[in-house]
Design an enzyme around this catalytic site. Structure first.
Site, PDB file in Angstrom:
ATOM      1  CE1 TYR A   1       6.879  22.908 -27.566  1.00  0.00           C
ATOM      2  CE2 TYR A   1       9.228  23.381 -27.507  1.00  0.00           C
ATOM      3  CZ  TYR A   1       7.925  23.817 -27.625  1.00  0.00           C
ATOM      4  OH  TYR A   1       7.668  25.145 -27.785  1.00  0.00           O
TER       5      TYR A   1
ATOM      6  CD  GLU B   1      14.794  24.673 -37.443  1.00  0.00           C
ATOM      7  OE1 GLU B   1      15.473  25.409 -38.200  1.00  0.00           O
ATOM      8  OE2 GLU B   1      13.665  24.235 -37.725  1.00  0.00           O
ATOM      9  N   PRO B   2      19.698  24.395 -35.052  1.00  0.00           N
ATOM     10  CG  PRO B   2      21.069  22.873 -36.202  1.00  0.00           C
ATOM     11  CD  PRO B   2      19.629  23.231 -35.953  1.00  0.00           C
TER      12      PRO B   2
ATOM     13  N   GLY C   1      17.775  29.403 -31.974  1.00  0.00           N
ATOM     14  CA  GLY C   1      17.664  29.070 -30.552  1.00  0.00           C
ATOM     15  C   GLY C   1      16.773  30.087 -29.875  1.00  0.00           C
TER      16      GLY C   1
ATOM     17  NE  ARG D   1       9.838  30.221 -21.699  1.00  0.00           N
ATOM     18  CZ  ARG D   1       9.559  30.990 -22.750  1.00  0.00           C
ATOM     19  NH1 ARG D   1       8.577  31.881 -22.693  1.00  0.00           N
ATOM     20  NH2 ARG D   1      10.269  30.867 -23.854  1.00  0.00           N
TER      21      ARG D   1
ATOM     22  CG  PHE E   1      30.790  27.957  12.814  1.00  0.00           C
ATOM     23  CD1 PHE E   1      31.482  28.351  13.953  1.00  0.00           C
ATOM     24  CD2 PHE E   1      31.165  26.789  12.178  1.00  0.00           C
ATOM     25  CE1 PHE E   1      32.537  27.584  14.433  1.00  0.00           C
ATOM     26  CE2 PHE E   1      32.210  26.025  12.656  1.00  0.00           C
ATOM     27  CZ  PHE E   1      32.900  26.418  13.795  1.00  0.00           C
TER      28      PHE E   1
ATOM     29  N   GLY F   1      34.650  20.659   0.763  1.00  0.00           N
ATOM     30  CA  GLY F   1      35.195  19.854  -0.329  1.00  0.00           C
ATOM     31  C   GLY F   1      34.317  18.673  -0.692  1.00  0.00           C
TER      32      GLY F   1
ATOM     33  CD  GLU G   1      10.902  23.994 -21.042  1.00  0.00           C
ATOM     34  OE1 GLU G   1       9.905  24.582 -20.634  1.00  0.00           O
ATOM     35  OE2 GLU G   1      10.874  22.826 -21.488  1.00  0.00           O
TER      36      GLU G   1
ATOM     37  NE  ARG H   1       9.576  41.497 -27.344  1.00  0.00           N
ATOM     38  CZ  ARG H   1       9.830  40.216 -27.646  1.00  0.00           C
ATOM     39  NH1 ARG H   1       8.901  39.292 -27.479  1.00  0.00           N
ATOM     40  NH2 ARG H   1      11.009  39.869 -28.094  1.00  0.00           N
TER      41      ARG H   1
HETATM   42  C1  LIG Z   1      19.813  20.061 -22.252  1.00  0.00           C
HETATM   43  C2  LIG Z   1      18.949  20.855 -23.176  1.00  0.00           C
HETATM   44  C3  LIG Z   1      17.713  20.363 -23.546  1.00  0.00           C
HETATM   45  C4  LIG Z   1      16.916  21.058 -24.436  1.00  0.00           C
HETATM   46  N1  LIG Z   1      15.730  20.507 -24.829  1.00  0.00           N
HETATM   47  C5  LIG Z   1      15.039  21.108 -25.837  1.00  0.00           C
HETATM   48  C6  LIG Z   1      13.874  20.470 -26.371  1.00  0.00           C
HETATM   49  O1  LIG Z   1      13.475  19.393 -25.915  1.00  0.00           O
HETATM   50  N2  LIG Z   1      13.240  21.063 -27.400  1.00  0.00           N
HETATM   51  C7  LIG Z   1      13.646  22.244 -27.919  1.00  0.00           C
HETATM   52  O2  LIG Z   1      13.033  22.727 -28.856  1.00  0.00           O
HETATM   53  N3  LIG Z   1      14.740  22.891 -27.441  1.00  0.00           N
HETATM   54  C8  LIG Z   1      15.452  22.346 -26.413  1.00  0.00           C
HETATM   55  N4  LIG Z   1      16.578  22.974 -25.913  1.00  0.00           N
HETATM   56  C9  LIG Z   1      17.038  24.205 -26.542  1.00  0.00           C
HETATM   57  C10 LIG Z   1      16.986  25.434 -25.647  1.00  0.00           C
HETATM   58  O3  LIG Z   1      15.684  25.890 -25.498  1.00  0.00           O
HETATM   59  C11 LIG Z   1      17.924  26.476 -26.283  1.00  0.00           C
HETATM   60  O4  LIG Z   1      19.229  26.024 -26.080  1.00  0.00           O
HETATM   61  C12 LIG Z   1      17.738  27.854 -25.721  1.00  0.00           C
HETATM   62  O5  LIG Z   1      16.504  28.391 -26.099  1.00  0.00           O
HETATM   63  C13 LIG Z   1      18.855  28.805 -26.151  1.00  0.00           C
HETATM   64  O6  LIG Z   1      19.100  28.764 -27.520  1.00  0.00           O
HETATM   65  P1  LIG Z   1      20.602  28.602 -28.052  1.00  0.00           P
HETATM   66  O7  LIG Z   1      21.195  27.463 -27.367  1.00  0.00           O
HETATM   67  O8  LIG Z   1      20.578  28.564 -29.534  1.00  0.00           O
HETATM   68  O9  LIG Z   1      21.334  29.901 -27.569  1.00  0.00           O
HETATM   69  P2  LIG Z   1      21.443  31.315 -28.319  1.00  0.00           P
HETATM   70  O10 LIG Z   1      20.106  31.754 -28.732  1.00  0.00           O
HETATM   71  O11 LIG Z   1      22.495  31.261 -29.355  1.00  0.00           O
HETATM   72  O12 LIG Z   1      21.914  32.244 -27.132  1.00  0.00           O
HETATM   73  C14 LIG Z   1      23.297  32.473 -26.798  1.00  0.00           C
HETATM   74  C15 LIG Z   1      23.352  33.627 -25.809  1.00  0.00           C
HETATM   75  O13 LIG Z   1      22.890  34.824 -26.421  1.00  0.00           O
HETATM   76  C16 LIG Z   1      21.876  35.408 -25.656  1.00  0.00           C
HETATM   77  N5  LIG Z   1      20.904  36.072 -26.497  1.00  0.00           N
HETATM   78  C17 LIG Z   1      20.351  35.604 -27.649  1.00  0.00           C
HETATM   79  N6  LIG Z   1      19.485  36.475 -28.118  1.00  0.00           N
HETATM   80  C18 LIG Z   1      19.452  37.505 -27.273  1.00  0.00           C
HETATM   81  C19 LIG Z   1      18.741  38.741 -27.215  1.00  0.00           C
HETATM   82  N7  LIG Z   1      17.835  39.059 -28.140  1.00  0.00           N
HETATM   83  N8  LIG Z   1      18.973  39.560 -26.189  1.00  0.00           N
HETATM   84  C20 LIG Z   1      19.869  39.238 -25.243  1.00  0.00           C
HETATM   85  N9  LIG Z   1      20.562  38.097 -25.240  1.00  0.00           N
HETATM   86  C21 LIG Z   1      20.356  37.256 -26.253  1.00  0.00           C
HETATM   87  C22 LIG Z   1      21.268  34.269 -24.885  1.00  0.00           C
HETATM   88  O14 LIG Z   1      20.599  34.709 -23.718  1.00  0.00           O
HETATM   89  C23 LIG Z   1      22.484  33.432 -24.586  1.00  0.00           C
HETATM   90  O15 LIG Z   1      23.122  33.919 -23.464  1.00  0.00           O
HETATM   91  C24 LIG Z   1      17.362  22.305 -24.956  1.00  0.00           C
HETATM   92  C25 LIG Z   1      18.577  22.812 -24.557  1.00  0.00           C
HETATM   93  C26 LIG Z   1      19.382  22.113 -23.672  1.00  0.00           C
HETATM   94  C27 LIG Z   1      20.705  22.685 -23.260  1.00  0.00           C
END
Ligand SMILES: Cc1cc2nc3c(=O)[nH]c(=O)nc-3n(C[C@H](O)[C@H](O)[C@H](O)COP(=O)(O)OP(=O)(O)OC[C@H]3O[C@@H](n4cnc5c(N)ncnc54)[C@H](O)[C@@H]3O)c2cc1C
Lengths: 251, 388
Positions: free
Chosen positions: B124, B128-129, B132, B243, B278, B341, B364, B376
């Protein structure tokens, strides 16, 4: 003999993972709210029957359970594994081995299976008597504790694990088999088959209708827990161990 | 833990069948798969044969056609055997359900049977970089050309990437907004699709996580899922179910952790007695069980709302995901603590549970994003009643 029927026993017993608890009045063990399953040896018997059918050596596998109406659950599992139909023989009380053997004998007369495959024992009472009694009542061949079964025409070559090693015997069909642990590894049940099992037939018959009136022959006087294991202690050396064993009269 | 309310006999049989598979085929290998980063393909195929790869696809399309209330029970059971395995199956099922629900007749006929049987696996691809938490900001573009689309862009954090055969990709068919996003089914080995290195990570180590790059990847029109512009809505809807599954994987893992902690404290002796004597240890166990049951109850409720089409389903799924993943992590932490430990050593499963569960709190959708979704709805005059 590819139109052969195979009849398999499926006993409802306390699941092997459950830690069994003795009732406080010593009249038996607690089964209320306890997980129940198919006797593991019966599952192996069923698996063998299914493999014979899949290999084209049998046409129908009939699963039979003798016990309370809840044994329907175990029959459903047997149907999900692949049995074609189920027969539930209900009894007023927990039947003892001879009564179960008589019930199977009555069903045998009705169904005329070429093979009856049973577990070598049930893990609840560990009696290990039904297969032999049944073969006796029917006056047919028996092979007990089977660890390998090969059908060839009208006979079966059966490998048995016995105290002195491995024995291979040949018996004529129809026959009664009892199966050992190493015969096979039962399959995992497929989820869609569990759903389809709902539609397979289960016939319910009362033991009395099969002419089996008497269900018990022995009276259980008391059920009790084995004595708790006494804690041991560590010995420092081999000499000390030998000395202790001598002291207690073991060597 | 025993069921309060016995589900009907058939549901119970399904849960038991899955539990048996998990204990027999997953649990004995979970530590080794984690350690050696092995993707357990034979067991995934076996899971497919048992019917676990098309859970939410209707029977007409070769799936099992179950609801979420039963689904969460199955994922709990799977996770008790191996968290990472269960979580990957959740993602595969999420992508597969999208294909079943939104794919056209041709796509469904040609590709769905392989997905529901587990012969082929799916990833799925939403994140993207630069997108998120703000997934709607995604930039991968799907430009219209002749009888299809051309995909260009990059996806990050894609679970299973490199080991899966199909990608469900969310990409832009219009320049801005969440309504400019569409979904596509793309063969994983299509010309122009390439992969980043396998990320080194804290948990879920048995499955690869990789970047996926798209360079002029042609996708025929009939491989678009749903209508143009519907992709984001579909992706979020799939995530509601995802989720619930992740919450269930968390509850199952925490239950395994609790089980192991109970057996450990009975054997470990200090100060001349079993540490289970305990009261501090006992109270910790009691709290762990209590919180785990509370989480499970919320999860049940959310799954029932999902099945019934309740209007606050999204918020309920978010609440369940937030609460179950937090509680499960706390339970795993408590279980590790009770091992002293030894809890941090690879010889015991406690540290693996903790590592896997840490991921669940942020993927997710991070748990703060779950709060955002919930809040919201609470602050929306029209919608708040559904949550109160
Ligand atoms: C092991 C792994 C597997 C994954 N697999 C998939 C996959 O199969 N497909 C896929 O599409 N994605 C996948 N993901 C992506 C995952 O869903 C994202 O990493 C996640 O949604 C968070 O996005 P980000 O890493 O860019 O963090 P960011 O969005 O950059 O968040 C960084 C921090 O900022 C906070 N933040 C951001 N916006 C807000 C806001 N509006 N209010 C408050 N706090 C905020 C976040 O809560 C977080 O603490 C995977 C991730 C991991 C680690």
């Amino acid at each position: 003999m590819s139109d052969m029927k195979i009849m398999v026993g499926v006993k409802r017993v306390i699941d092997y993972n459950v830690r069994v608890q003795v009732k406080s009045d010593g009249s038996g063990v607690v089964t209320d709210g306890v997980k129940m399953s198919i006797n593991p040896f019966d599952e192996i018997a069923l698996e063998e029957a299914l493999r014979l059918k899949e290999a084209g050596k049998a046409a129908e596998v009939i699963a039979v359970s003798v016990g309370p109406s809840q044994a329907q659950e175990q029959l459903r599992t047997a149907l999900a594994m692949g049995a074609d139909r189920g027969i539930l023989v209900t009894t007023a009380e927990q039947p003892q081995p001879l009564a179960v053997a008589k019930i199977f004998a009555a069903l045998y007369a009705k169904e005329q299976p070429g093979l009856v495959i049973l577990g070598k024992q049930a893990i609840d009472d560990d009696a290990g008597q039904v297969p032999q009694m049944l073969a006796g009542l029917l006056d047919v061949a028996q092979a007990t504790n089977a660890s390998k079964v090969e059908l060839e025409g009208e006979s079966a070559r059966v490998t048995r694990e016995i105290d002195t090693g491995i024995e291979v015997i040949e018996i004529r069909l129809p026959a009664v088999l009892s199966v050992d642990l190493r015969l096979n590894e039962p399959r995992y049940v497929k989820l869609p088959d569990i759903m389809k099992a709902k539609k397979k037939p289960i016939e319910t018959i009362d033991a009395q209708a099969l002419g089996v009136e008497r269900l018990t022959f022995l009276r259980v006087i008391k059920t009790s827990t084995p004595p708790a294991r006494q804690g041991g202690h560590k010995v420092g050396s081999v000499e000390e161990l030998v000395q202790e064993l001598k002291q207690r009269g073991f060597v | 833990m025993k069921e309060e309310q016995q589900p009907d006999g058939q549901e119970q049989a399904l849960v038991e069948a899955v539990a048996r598979f998990a204990i027999g085929q997953l649990a004995p290998h979970a530590a080794a798969w984690d350690e050696s980063e092995t993707f357990p393909l034979p067991q995934l195929r076996q899971a497919g044969a048992l019917g676990l790869c098309g859970l939410f696809v209707s029977e007409d399309h070769g799936g099992l056609g179950i609801g979420r209330s039963l689904g969460v029970r199955l994922f709990e059971a799977l996770a008790e055997g191996c968290t990472s395995f269960a979580a990957f199956l959740s993602i595969h099922n999420m992508a597969t359900a999208m294909v079943a629900r939104f794919g056209g007749a041709v796509v469904r006929q040609q590709h769905l049977p392989e997905l529901t049987s587990g012969a082929k696996l799916a990833s799925y691809c939403l994140t993207e970089p630069e997108a998120g938490s703000d997934a709607a900001a995604l930039r991968t573009c799907a430009a219209r050309r002749d009888d299809g689309y051309v995909l260009d862009g990059a996806k990050a954090f894609i679970s299973g990437a490199g080991d899966t055969q199909w990608l469900v990709v969310m990409a832009r068919t219009a320049p801005v907004g969440s309504k400019g996003i569409s979904a596509f089914l793309v063969p994983a080995d299509h010309p122009g699709v390439s992969y980043g290195r396998r990320e080194r990570k804290l948990g879920w180590r048995s499955q690869a996580t990789r970047m996926v790059l798209f360079q002029e990847v042609f996708v025929p029109e009939d491989h678009r899922l749903g209508a143009e512009g519907q992709g984001f809505a579909m992706a979020l809807q799939a995530l509601d179910g995802g989720r619930l599954n992740i919450a269930a994987c968390s509850v199952g893992t925490a239950r395994a952790a609790l089980r192991e902690a109970i057996s450990y404290v009975k054997t470990r002796r200090q100060f001349g007695q079993s540490i289970s004597q305990f009261q501090a240890v006992q109270f910790r166990l009691a709290d762990m069980a209590t919180e785990l049951h509370a989480a499970r109850a919320l999860l049940d409720q959310a799954a029932r709302h999902y099945d019934a089409g309740h209007r606050a389903t999204r918020a309920f799924c978010a609440m369940a995901k937030r609460f179950c993943t937090d509680v499960a992590f706390a339970v795993a932490d408590g279980a590790l603590e009770l091992h002293g430990g030894y809890g941090v050593l690879g010889d015991y499963p406690a540290e693996r549970h903790l590592r896997d569960l840490r991921l669940h709190r942020l993927l997710e959708g991070t748990n703060d994003i779950m709060r955002l979704i919930t809040a919201r709805q609470l602050l929306d005059d029209h919608d708040m009643e559904g949550l109160l």
